[in-house]
Design a protein around this motif. Structure first.
Motif, PDB file in Angstrom:
ATOM      1  N   PHE A 259      -5.553   0.441  -8.035  1.00 11.64           N
ATOM      2  CA  PHE A 259      -4.788   1.148  -7.016  1.00 11.64           C
ATOM      3  C   PHE A 259      -5.588   1.350  -5.724  1.00 11.64           C
ATOM      4  O   PHE A 259      -5.166   2.118  -4.859  1.00 11.64           O
ATOM      5  CB  PHE A 259      -4.335   2.511  -7.560  1.00 11.64           C
ATOM      6  N   THR A 260      -6.702   0.662  -5.569  1.00 10.55           N
ATOM      7  CA  THR A 260      -7.496   0.762  -4.348  1.00 10.55           C
ATOM      8  C   THR A 260      -6.635   0.393  -3.140  1.00 10.55           C
ATOM      9  O   THR A 260      -5.848  -0.553  -3.194  1.00 10.55           O
ATOM     10  CB  THR A 260      -8.707  -0.194  -4.426  1.00 10.55           C
ATOM     11  N   ASP A 261      -6.763   1.133  -2.063  1.00 12.42           N
ATOM     12  CA  ASP A 261      -6.046   0.927  -0.799  1.00 12.42           C
ATOM     13  C   ASP A 261      -4.561   1.262  -0.870  1.00 12.42           C
ATOM     14  O   ASP A 261      -3.804   0.923   0.041  1.00 12.42           O
ATOM     15  CB  ASP A 261      -6.236  -0.504  -0.261  1.00 12.42           C
ATOM     16  N   VAL A 262      -4.104   1.916  -1.923  1.00  8.28           N
ATOM     17  CA  VAL A 262      -2.741   2.429  -1.979  1.00  8.28           C
ATOM     18  C   VAL A 262      -2.761   3.809  -1.323  1.00  8.28           C
ATOM     19  O   VAL A 262      -3.533   4.674  -1.709  1.00  8.28           O
ATOM     20  CB  VAL A 262      -2.218   2.520  -3.435  1.00  8.28           C
ATOM     21  N   PHE A 263      -1.918   3.981  -0.314  1.00 14.45           N
ATOM     22  CA  PHE A 263      -1.940   5.222   0.463  1.00 14.45           C
ATOM     23  C   PHE A 263      -0.805   6.165   0.108  1.00 14.45           C
ATOM     24  O   PHE A 263      -0.875   7.355   0.388  1.00 14.45           O
ATOM     25  CB  PHE A 263      -1.892   4.904   1.963  1.00 14.45           C
ATOM     26  N   PHE A 264       0.266   5.643  -0.484  1.00 14.97           N
ATOM     27  CA  PHE A 264       1.417   6.474  -0.802  1.00 14.97           C
ATOM     28  C   PHE A 264       2.057   5.985  -2.091  1.00 14.97           C
ATOM     29  O   PHE A 264       2.226   4.784  -2.299  1.00 14.97           O
ATOM     30  CB  PHE A 264       2.450   6.417   0.331  1.00 14.97           C
ATOM     31  N   MET A 265       2.408   6.928  -2.961  1.00 10.40           N
ATOM     32  CA  MET A 265       3.144   6.601  -4.178  1.00 10.40           C
ATOM     33  C   MET A 265       4.276   7.626  -4.290  1.00 10.40           C
ATOM     34  O   MET A 265       4.038   8.807  -4.533  1.00 10.40           O
ATOM     35  CB  MET A 265       2.242   6.666  -5.416  1.00 10.40           C
ATOM     36  N   GLY A 266       5.493   7.145  -4.062  1.00 13.55           N
ATOM     37  CA  GLY A 266       6.654   8.028  -4.076  1.00 13.55           C
ATOM     38  C   GLY A 266       7.073   8.427  -5.479  1.00 13.55           C
ATOM     39  O   GLY A 266       6.638   7.849  -6.486  1.00 13.55           O
TER      40      GLY A 266
ATOM     41  N   SER B  52       0.832  -1.201   0.000  1.00 13.05           N
ATOM     42  CA  SER B  52       0.000   0.000   0.000  1.00 13.05           C
ATOM     43  C   SER B  52       0.869   1.254   0.000  1.00 13.05           C
ATOM     44  O   SER B  52       0.370   2.363  -0.127  1.00 13.05           O
ATOM     45  CB  SER B  52      -0.938   0.014   1.208  1.00 13.05           C
ATOM     46  N   ASN B  53       2.183   1.073   0.139  1.00 13.00           N
ATOM     47  CA  ASN B  53       3.140   2.170   0.088  1.00 13.00           C
ATOM     48  C   ASN B  53       4.106   1.905  -1.063  1.00 13.00           C
ATOM     49  O   ASN B  53       4.976   1.041  -0.964  1.00 13.00           O
ATOM     50  CB  ASN B  53       3.919   2.282   1.403  1.00 13.00           C
ATOM     51  N   LEU B  54       3.940   2.643  -2.135  1.00 14.68           N
ATOM     52  CA  LEU B  54       4.742   2.440  -3.341  1.00 14.68           C
ATOM     53  C   LEU B  54       5.872   3.461  -3.365  1.00 14.68           C
ATOM     54  O   LEU B  54       5.652   4.617  -3.699  1.00 14.68           O
ATOM     55  CB  LEU B  54       3.859   2.597  -4.580  1.00 14.68           C
ATOM     56  N   GLY B  55       7.060   3.015  -3.004  1.00 13.85           N
ATOM     57  CA  GLY B  55       8.144   3.958  -2.898  1.00 13.85           C
ATOM     58  C   GLY B  55       9.327   3.703  -3.803  1.00 13.85           C
ATOM     59  O   GLY B  55      10.045   4.625  -4.151  1.00 13.85           O
ATOM     60  N   MET B  56       9.529   2.454  -4.208  1.00 17.41           N
ATOM     61  CA  MET B  56      10.754   2.125  -4.931  1.00 17.41           C
ATOM     62  C   MET B  56      10.494   1.869  -6.411  1.00 17.41           C
ATOM     63  O   MET B  56       9.492   1.254  -6.777  1.00 17.41           O
ATOM     64  CB  MET B  56      11.411   0.908  -4.290  1.00 17.41           C
ATOM     65  N   ASN B  57      11.433   2.320  -7.245  1.00 12.61           N
ATOM     66  CA  ASN B  57      11.259   2.150  -8.684  1.00 12.61           C
ATOM     67  C   ASN B  57      11.307   0.679  -9.095  1.00 12.61           C
ATOM     68  O   ASN B  57      10.681   0.292 -10.069  1.00 12.61           O
ATOM     69  CB  ASN B  57      12.271   2.988  -9.463  1.00 12.61           C
ATOM     70  N   ILE B  58      12.011  -0.160  -8.343  1.00 15.57           N
ATOM     71  CA  ILE B  58      12.073  -1.586  -8.672  1.00 15.57           C
ATOM     72  C   ILE B  58      10.677  -2.217  -8.610  1.00 15.57           C
ATOM     73  O   ILE B  58      10.371  -3.143  -9.360  1.00 15.57           O
ATOM     74  CB  ILE B  58      13.085  -2.336  -7.770  1.00 15.57           C
ATOM     75  N   SER B  59       9.825  -1.691  -7.748  1.00 21.30           N
ATOM     76  CA  SER B  59       8.458  -2.201  -7.656  1.00 21.30           C
ATOM     77  C   SER B  59       7.685  -1.955  -8.941  1.00 21.30           C
ATOM     78  O   SER B  59       6.919  -2.798  -9.393  1.00 21.30           O
ATOM     79  CB  SER B  59       7.723  -1.556  -6.475  1.00 21.30           C
ATOM     80  N   ALA B  60       7.892  -0.799  -9.549  1.00 21.95           N
ATOM     81  CA  ALA B  60       7.226  -0.492 -10.825  1.00 21.95           C
ATOM     82  C   ALA B  60       7.766  -1.398 -11.923  1.00 21.95           C
ATOM     83  O   ALA B  60       7.011  -1.872 -12.774  1.00 21.95           O
ATOM     84  CB  ALA B  60       7.415   0.970 -11.194  1.00 21.95           C
ATOM     85  N   LYS B  61       9.074  -1.656 -11.913  1.00 18.84           N
ATOM     86  CA  LYS B  61       9.664  -2.563 -12.901  1.00 18.84           C
ATOM     87  C   LYS B  61       9.071  -3.961 -12.769  1.00 18.84           C
ATOM     88  O   LYS B  61       8.737  -4.605 -13.759  1.00 18.84           O
ATOM     89  CB  LYS B  61      11.177  -2.619 -12.731  1.00 18.84           C
ATOM     90  N   GLU B  62       8.931  -4.434 -11.526  1.00 18.00           N
ATOM     91  CA  GLU B  62       8.346  -5.759 -11.285  1.00 18.00           C
ATOM     92  C   GLU B  62       6.890  -5.805 -11.732  1.00 18.00           C
ATOM     93  O   GLU B  62       6.435  -6.812 -12.278  1.00 18.00           O
ATOM     94  CB  GLU B  62       8.479  -6.132  -9.814  1.00 18.00           C
ATOM     95  N   LEU B  63       6.170  -4.732 -11.498  1.00 19.79           N
ATOM     96  CA  LEU B  63       4.774  -4.657 -11.931  1.00 19.79           C
ATOM     97  C   LEU B  63       4.684  -4.813 -13.444  1.00 19.79           C
ATOM     98  O   LEU B  63       3.884  -5.604 -13.955  1.00 19.79           O
ATOM     99  CB  LEU B  63       4.152  -3.323 -11.502  1.00 19.79           C
ATOM    100  N   PHE B  64       5.520  -4.097 -14.182  1.00 17.53           N
ATOM    101  CA  PHE B  64       5.450  -4.165 -15.635  1.00 17.53           C
ATOM    102  C   PHE B  64       6.015  -5.473 -16.190  1.00 17.53           C
ATOM    103  O   PHE B  64       5.606  -5.904 -17.260  1.00 17.53           O
ATOM    104  CB  PHE B  64       6.087  -2.930 -16.272  1.00 17.53           C
TER     105      PHE B  64
END
Length: 66
Positions: A45-52, A18-30
């Motif tokens: 993106f329901t229940d996501v509280f932070f996107m860095g 629910s806390n999206l802070g690291m770019n590696i997470s976006a890479k893994e998502l794609f």
């Protein structure tokens, strides 16, 4: 015919956090999206509280590469 029936759903809060802070997470998502046999993917993106900024920049970069 229900158009959503033909889609793959990815709930970010469960897949990453629910806390999206690291770019590696976006890479893994794609990576997950690109490896999906279904070309129709809905990202929830329901229940996501932070996107860095790092996650957001990588998300936009990856999205533009598709």
């Amino acid at each position: 015919m229900d158009i959503l029936q033909d889609c793959t759903f990815i709930k970010i809060e469960r897949f990453i956090s629910s806390n999206l802070g690291m770019n590696i997470s976006a890479k893994e998502l794609f990576e997950e999206i690109n490896n999906s046999p279904n070309p129709n993917v809905i990202i929830d993106f329901t229940d996501v509280f932070f996107m860095g900024r790092s996650f957001t920049q990588e998300y936009i970069y990856q999205k533009n590469e598709i």
